[in-house]
Design an enzyme around this catalytic site. Structure first.
Site, short mmCIF file in Angstrom:
data_model
loop_
_atom_site.label_atom_id
_atom_site.label_comp_id
_atom_site.label_asym_id
_atom_site.label_seq_id
_atom_site.Cartn_x
_atom_site.Cartn_y
_atom_site.Cartn_z
N GLU A 161 0.82 -1.21 0.00
CA GLU A 161 0.00 0.00 0.00
C GLU A 161 0.86 1.27 0.00
O GLU A 161 0.42 2.33 -0.42
CB GLU A 161 -0.93 -0.01 1.22
N HIS A 197 7.18 -26.68 -1.68
CA HIS A 197 6.44 -27.74 -2.37
C HIS A 197 5.29 -27.17 -3.18
O HIS A 197 4.43 -27.90 -3.65
CB HIS A 197 5.95 -28.77 -1.35
N LYS A 250 -14.15 0.69 -3.39
CA LYS A 250 -15.19 1.11 -2.44
C LYS A 250 -16.27 1.90 -3.17
O LYS A 250 -17.46 1.69 -2.96
CB LYS A 250 -14.57 2.00 -1.36
O1 PA5 Z 1 -3.24 1.32 6.00
C1 PA5 Z 1 -4.32 1.84 5.85
O2 PA5 Z 1 -4.49 3.06 5.98
C2 PA5 Z 1 -5.54 1.00 5.51
O3 PA5 Z 1 -5.20 -0.33 5.33
C3 PA5 Z 1 -6.56 1.09 6.64
O4 PA5 Z 1 -5.97 0.67 7.83
C4 PA5 Z 1 -7.79 0.23 6.32
O5 PA5 Z 1 -8.35 0.63 5.11
C5 PA5 Z 1 -8.82 0.39 7.43
O6 PA5 Z 1 -9.19 1.73 7.60
P1 PA5 Z 1 -9.87 2.23 8.90
O7 PA5 Z 1 -8.97 2.06 10.05
O8 PA5 Z 1 -10.17 3.67 8.64
O9 PA5 Z 1 -11.14 1.41 9.08
#
Ligand code: PA5
Length: 434
Positions: free
Chosen positions: A285, A306, A420
């Protein structure tokens, strides 16, 4: 310090190629710590390690004690950065089967809100039957659909079982200090809350209550984890190639520029699987944007030898590996002799399982390097709570430095919004009609 060994990466590249990146890695480290590059409003994680127990950590300890005393099961609701860190920590320290035989005093820990699977939900309901339980809702934004749906369902279950007041005492919220639906709900309902600082993004939040509360419920001392992170903050501030963070960040960038676009993080510990998941999200990310990024994949050896072994050995040469090793545990398993020796294993009689594991590691390393795959190795040393804190900080810092070397902002995730938006439109969420 974590020992990063790059002596097995020199297949198409050589040391001068790495040394040529010195200015870049220095610059990336500098802009990160000085906060002068894009994303600098999300650098709060750099200063999360604390030497002294804070009031927040004292409250985490108190809440964990209460949960341990009154619950057979503790449910952590969250997704992505609001879930992977605590699970990674608990499974690494206590093994993937850590829930076996646990109950009140040392509750089982399960996860919700990290999937939309009805089967998973039904399974959770079955395992909660007749059990006392508490929940921690973790969401920085407070609006993420998966945890929001799980929260609604679990709150109702709690209220049916314990009444409004009883349910209130078993519900904890970890979220932004002021904003978002979860903060509002927690204030309205009077739940105990813990804070995700506004300048700490989800995937960099494991050293806040996001990670520390579930760890404390599992019996992992938050201050021991902090101690490791505090030391890491000092150790890994070094501005030279003696810094393992530099070696790792620079080496992966050097390999990426040579067409090695996939990194496989491997460990020989089944308990490391979720740590791999945490690492995968952290790097994926943070780096995967602007048409760039090393694709992070995790594997567990020897099982995945494996399955993926063939591909790694002889498939397309666009991968590199990072192999993680820990010291052998104190309690050894010695392989016994068998007088019939029908399985032909007597040549291992008296040897420990770890001895065999090490040979598997060395054999794999040599085979993959022979097959043209550069391999970075990481010797983590002894697996302790302090090491856990050190590892979290090490990878976060390496990720920030590496992403800035790639010239991307490590601290945003604009791409996550696309699915989303489509989902909300398909669901008919108000405001997303078109
Ligand atoms: O690293 C990030 O920012 C994302 O993976 C969030 O943690 C994830 O989308 C969850 O978001 P939130 O904590 O707002 O529910």
């Amino acid at each position: 310090m974590i020992k990063v060994d790059i002596s097995n990466v020199w297949i198409d590249k050589s040391l001068p190629d790495l040394l040529a990146l010195e200015k870049e890695v220095f610059h990336a480290h500098q802009v990160l710590t000085e906060g002068t590059a894009p994303g600098n409003d999300f650098l709060g994680w750099l200063n999360l390690p604390v030497e002294e127990e804070t009031e927040e950590i004292a409250r985490i300890r108190a809440a964990a004690k209460e949960i341990r005393e009154n619950s057979d099961v503790f449910i952590v609701i969250g997704i992505g950065g609001s879930y992977l860190g605590p699970r990674a920590a608990i499974e690494l320290m206590q093994g993937p089967n850590h829930n076996m035989g646990k109950g009140k005093g040392n509750p089982q820990i399960y996860y919700a809100g990290n999937t939309l699977s009805t089967r998973h939900w039904n399974e959770l309901l079955r395992l909660l039957e007749g059990k006392d339980f508490s929940i921690a809702i973790i969401s920085k934004s407070g609006t993420t659909t998966e945890p929001a749906i799980a929260t609604r369902g679990l709150r109702w279950l709690l209220e049916r079982k314990y009444g409004t007041e009883g349910a209130k005492k078993r519900t904890y919220a970890i979220t932004d200090p002021a904003n978002g639906a979860l903060r509002q709900m927690a204030n309205e309902e009077g739940w105990e809350t813990f804070v995700i600082p506004p300048n700490v993004g989800g995937r960099y939040s494991v050293l806040t209550a996001v990670g520390l509360l579930p760890m404390a419920v599992a019996g992992i001392d938050p201050m021991e984890v902090m101690r490791g992170a505090v030391q890491a903050k000092k150790d890994y501030d070094l501005r030279s190639f003696e810094n393992p963070v530099w070696l790792y960040a620079a080496c992966r960038n050097m390999l990426y520029r040579d067409g090695k676009v996939i990194e496989i993080l491997e460990s020989f510990e089944p308990g490391f699987k979720m740590m791999g998941g945490w690492w995968q999200q952290l790097f994926g990310e943070s780096e995967g944007k602007d048409g760039k990024g090393i694709f992070p994949v995790t594997a567990e050896f020897t099982p995945d030898l494996h399955s993926l072994g063939q591909m790694i050995q002889q498939g397309e040469r666009n991968i590199f590996e990072t192999m993680v090793r820990f010291d052998a545990p104190q309690q050894a398993l010695v392989i016994g002799g068998d007088y019939k020796n029908l399985d032909g294993l007597n040549y291992l009689e008296g040897k420990t399982m770890d001895f065999v594991d090490e040979k598997a590691y060395l054999g794999t390393l040599a085979a993959h390097v022979d097959g043209g795959v550069p391999v970075i190795t990481m010797d983590m040393g002894e697996l302790t709570n302090e090491k856990l804190g050190e590892m979290f900080y090490f990878f976060e810092l390496a990720c920030g430095v590496s992403a800035y070397m790639l010239d991307v902002n490590p601290f945003n995730q604009p791409g996550v919004e696309f699915y989303k938006r489509n989902m909300f439109q398909l669901l008919g969420k108000p405001g997303y009609e078109k």
